[in-house]
Design a protein around this motif. Structure first.
Motif, mmCIF file in Angstrom:
data_model
loop_
_atom_site.group_PDB
_atom_site.id
_atom_site.type_symbol
_atom_site.label_atom_id
_atom_site.label_comp_id
_atom_site.label_asym_id
_atom_site.label_seq_id
_atom_site.Cartn_x
_atom_site.Cartn_y
_atom_site.Cartn_z
ATOM 1 N N TYR A 295 0.829 -1.207 0.000
ATOM 2 C CA TYR A 295 0.000 0.000 0.000
ATOM 3 C C TYR A 295 0.863 1.258 0.000
ATOM 4 O O TYR A 295 0.599 2.200 -0.757
ATOM 5 C CB TYR A 295 -0.929 0.010 1.206
ATOM 6 N N ASP A 296 1.888 1.290 0.843
ATOM 7 C CA ASP A 296 2.767 2.463 0.923
ATOM 8 C C ASP A 296 3.390 2.765 -0.436
ATOM 9 O O ASP A 296 3.502 3.933 -0.847
ATOM 10 C CB ASP A 296 3.873 2.233 1.953
ATOM 11 N N HIS A 297 3.790 1.714 -1.144
ATOM 12 C CA HIS A 297 4.416 1.907 -2.461
ATOM 13 C C HIS A 297 3.436 2.576 -3.426
ATOM 14 O O HIS A 297 3.772 3.591 -4.064
ATOM 15 C CB HIS A 297 4.869 0.562 -3.029
ATOM 16 N N PHE A 298 2.227 2.027 -3.528
ATOM 17 C CA PHE A 298 1.278 2.563 -4.503
ATOM 18 C C PHE A 298 0.680 3.893 -4.047
ATOM 19 O O PHE A 298 0.231 4.691 -4.883
ATOM 20 C CB PHE A 298 0.196 1.533 -4.811
ATOM 21 N N TYR A 299 0.708 4.162 -2.750
ATOM 22 C CA TYR A 299 0.309 5.482 -2.257
ATOM 23 C C TYR A 299 1.268 6.539 -2.813
ATOM 24 O O TYR A 299 0.841 7.589 -3.318
ATOM 25 C CB TYR A 299 0.316 5.503 -0.735
ATOM 26 N N ILE A 300 2.565 6.254 -2.730
ATOM 27 C CA ILE A 300 3.574 7.190 -3.227
ATOM 28 C C ILE A 300 3.463 7.348 -4.743
ATOM 29 O O ILE A 300 3.546 8.454 -5.284
ATOM 30 C CB ILE A 300 4.985 6.721 -2.825
ATOM 31 N N VAL A 301 3.250 6.234 -5.443
ATOM 32 C CA VAL A 301 3.094 6.284 -6.899
ATOM 33 C C VAL A 301 1.909 7.162 -7.277
ATOM 34 O O VAL A 301 1.992 8.021 -8.159
ATOM 35 C CB VAL A 301 2.914 4.861 -7.476
ATOM 36 N N MET A 302 0.788 6.953 -6.582
ATOM 37 C CA MET A 302 -0.425 7.720 -6.877
ATOM 38 C C MET A 302 -0.217 9.202 -6.556
ATOM 39 O O MET A 302 -0.616 10.087 -7.323
ATOM 40 C CB MET A 302 -1.578 7.156 -6.038
ATOM 41 N N GLU A 303 0.407 9.470 -5.438
ATOM 42 C CA GLU A 303 0.684 10.845 -5.033
ATOM 43 C C GLU A 303 1.533 11.553 -6.078
ATOM 44 O O GLU A 303 1.282 12.716 -6.434
ATOM 45 C CB GLU A 303 1.378 10.840 -3.675
ATOM 46 N N ASN A 304 2.528 10.862 -6.598
ATOM 47 C CA ASN A 304 3.403 11.449 -7.623
ATOM 48 C C ASN A 304 2.655 11.703 -8.923
ATOM 49 O O ASN A 304 2.858 12.727 -9.588
ATOM 50 C CB ASN A 304 4.603 10.536 -7.876
ATOM 51 N N ARG A 305 1.779 10.766 -9.299
ATOM 52 C CA ARG A 305 1.019 10.942 -10.539
ATOM 53 C C ARG A 305 0.112 12.168 -10.440
ATOM 54 O O ARG A 305 -0.084 12.890 -11.427
ATOM 55 C CB ARG A 305 0.166 9.701 -10.834
ATOM 56 N N ILE A 306 -0.426 12.412 -9.265
ATOM 57 C CA ILE A 306 -1.325 13.549 -9.077
ATOM 58 C C ILE A 306 -0.556 14.864 -9.029
ATOM 59 O O ILE A 306 -0.926 15.857 -9.663
ATOM 60 C CB ILE A 306 -2.140 13.367 -7.780
ATOM 61 N N SER A 307 0.549 14.875 -8.279
ATOM 62 C CA SER A 307 1.304 16.121 -8.085
ATOM 63 C C SER A 307 1.976 16.609 -9.362
ATOM 64 O O SER A 307 2.267 17.796 -9.498
ATOM 65 C CB SER A 307 2.351 15.927 -6.983
ATOM 66 N N THR A 308 2.219 15.699 -10.298
ATOM 67 C CA THR A 308 2.908 16.088 -11.534
ATOM 68 C C THR A 308 1.941 16.323 -12.692
ATOM 69 O O THR A 308 2.376 16.542 -13.817
ATOM 70 C CB THR A 308 3.933 15.008 -11.938
ATOM 71 N N ASN A 309 0.636 16.277 -12.413
ATOM 72 C CA ASN A 309 -0.333 16.463 -13.489
ATOM 73 C C ASN A 309 -1.521 17.279 -12.982
ATOM 74 O O ASN A 309 -2.414 16.748 -12.303
ATOM 75 C CB ASN A 309 -0.805 15.101 -14.019
ATOM 76 N N ALA A 310 -1.537 18.553 -13.301
ATOM 77 C CA ALA A 310 -2.605 19.435 -12.828
ATOM 78 C C ALA A 310 -3.958 19.051 -13.392
ATOM 79 O O ALA A 310 -5.002 19.308 -12.777
ATOM 80 C CB ALA A 310 -2.274 20.882 -13.209
ATOM 81 N N GLU A 311 -3.966 18.411 -14.573
ATOM 82 C CA GLU A 311 -5.228 18.028 -15.198
ATOM 83 C C GLU A 311 -5.997 17.027 -14.333
ATOM 84 O O GLU A 311 -7.224 17.083 -14.250
ATOM 85 C CB GLU A 311 -4.972 17.421 -16.580
ATOM 86 N N VAL A 312 -5.266 16.126 -13.664
ATOM 87 C CA VAL A 312 -5.914 15.120 -12.822
ATOM 88 C C VAL A 312 -6.669 15.792 -11.679
ATOM 89 O O VAL A 312 -7.817 15.448 -11.383
ATOM 90 C CB VAL A 312 -4.877 14.115 -12.277
ATOM 91 N N ALA A 313 -6.031 16.764 -11.031
ATOM 92 C CA ALA A 313 -6.689 17.492 -9.944
ATOM 93 C C ALA A 313 -7.906 18.247 -10.458
ATOM 94 O O ALA A 313 -8.946 18.318 -9.776
ATOM 95 C CB ALA A 313 -5.699 18.451 -9.286
ATOM 96 N N ARG A 314 -7.811 18.802 -11.634
ATOM 97 C CA ARG A 314 -8.920 19.555 -12.231
ATOM 98 C C ARG A 314 -10.118 18.636 -12.490
ATOM 99 O O ARG A 314 -11.271 18.961 -12.163
ATOM 100 C CB ARG A 314 -8.465 20.207 -13.544
ATOM 101 N N ILE A 315 -9.857 17.465 -13.060
ATOM 102 C CA ILE A 315 -10.933 16.513 -13.361
ATOM 103 C C ILE A 315 -11.542 15.990 -12.060
ATOM 104 O O ILE A 315 -12.767 15.864 -11.936
ATOM 105 C CB ILE A 315 -10.394 15.348 -14.220
#
Length: 392
Positions: A295-315
């Protein structure tokens, strides 16, 4: 005479003006969010929130993909089941429906096609029932396909599994007693946990069962397998953001296709203060480290995907706005109900008090299906399959 510092002064003034504008804009945004939270807390209608601009489906340059979802127990997967069922119904898509309630799960037949409702197609648009995952299952979906699954916070997951499956009778202890002595129970019941088939209480054993991996597999093996097989692993802390990535990457036509009500939610959930929660989490991590590491691994992966893509936060924000609008539009209230009716599931499953939705009369047509429980939608999907492809 010309002042040699005039250019520098102008740049500094411009920077100060821009900074003031950005701070003011940020203040207004934060003030709107705080005002909205205050209104919700005091049961006052919040100010109207306007969705951010979104491109129409015709403007999106992407190819719609078939979708495979590994449905893991007690992770929010019933909510996703409802989303994907409505998606299939809206666009008349084919679903790899099971002959029974699940796709042979927890059995693991070598050929998953033997578990499908007939007639068997060569390719389907969607697969999202409980199943023991194998890479060969990808052949069931049309190309290109998009595969994803869910992971839930380990402590929340453990408590939900423990309560939902009535495992206090197996361990002769309520969930708090277990968590106070987690290492003792994990060590004492190790063989029972491994050999108890569907009632594998250790969260990572459930995950390994669903991934069809050996019970001795360590976290590195599980992580590598999941990263090789799935385009996306959503963690529960970023549920809307995960759906935003699905919307974008699988080319879902409309964001409204992904709106949802939280399904299969326990009516009486444990609430502990921060000190107790931290202690239980620490105890459980010591007893069951593998799932925490995954879980910790994929939490970090998901966090990185969100922080590096403003479009994801917008959607994700737009999806939240749609959800906030649909709940009061559709739902009169949530009432406690038994989640399992007689004969619908195996006898070893114990009834658990869950929340069920009461839909408002004269509400929009989409409301009722958004509120349907999984068992109702499963039967509906199978009937639609027969109408689409003829009798078995």
């Amino acid at each position: 005479k010309n002042n040699p510092h005039r250019g520098a002064v102008a740049v500094i003034l411009l920077a100060l003006i821009c900074s003031f504008w950005l701070v003011t804009l940020g203040y207004r945004r934060d003030h709107l969010l705080l005002t909205r939270e205050s209104h919700l807390t005091n049961n006052v209608s919040p100010p109207t929130l306007v969705a951010l601009p979104m491109e129409s489906p015709s403007e999106r340059s992407c190819t719609r993909k078939s979708i495979g979802f590994l449905k893991t127990h007690k992770t929010g997967s019933s909510t996703v089941f409802n989303i994907l069922s409505r998606y299939a119904n809206t666009y008349n898509l084919s679903i790899a429906t099971p002959a029974g309630v699940h796709l042979c799960y927890p059995r693991r037949p070598p050929d998953i096609r033997s578990c499908l409702q007939k007639p068997i197609l060569n390719r389907y648009d969607l697969l999202f029932n409980h199943v023991g995952y194998r890479p060969s299952m990808k052949e069931l979906l049309r190309n290109p396909s998009y595969w994803f699954t869910l992971l839930r916070d380990p402590l929340e997951y453990f408590v939900s599994v423990y309560t939902y499956f009535g495992l206090q009778s197996l361990f002769k202890a309520d969930v708090e007693t277990f968590l106070r002595r987690a290492e003792y129970y994990a060590r004492t019941y190790e063989n029972s946990i491994r050999e108890n088939g569907f009632l594998r209480i250790a969260a990572y054993y459930l995950l390994q069962n669903e991934l069809v991996l050996d019970n001795r597999a360590n976290s590195s093996t599980i992580i590598k397998f999941m990263e090789d097989q799935f385009n996306l692993v959503i963690v529960s802390d970023f549920f809307n953001e995960g759906l935003a990535i699905l919307y974008r990457d699988a080319c879902i036509p409309s964001l409204s296709d992904l709106t949802y009500f939280v399904q299969n939610k326990r009516a009486n959930r444990q609430k502990w203060n921060d000190t107790v929660t931290s202690r239980y989490r620490r105890n459980l991590r010591s007893a069951l480290p593998t799932y925490f590491e995954v879980y910790d691994h994929f939490y970090i992966v998901m966090e990185n995907r969100i922080s590096t893509n403003a479009e994801v936060a917008r959607i994700a924000k737009n999806l939240s706005i749609l959800n906030d609008k649909r709940y009061p539009e559709c739902i009169l209230n949530e009432a406690q109900a038994h989640s399992k009716s007689k004969g619908e599931f195996d006898p070893m499953w114990q009834p658990v008090k869950m929340n069920a939705f009461q839909v408002k009369e004269n509400s929009p047509s989409y409301c009722r299906k958004m509120a349907w429980p999984e068992s109702t939608f499963n039967k509906f999907n199978k009937n639609v399959h027969l109408k689409q492809f003829g009798p078995t």
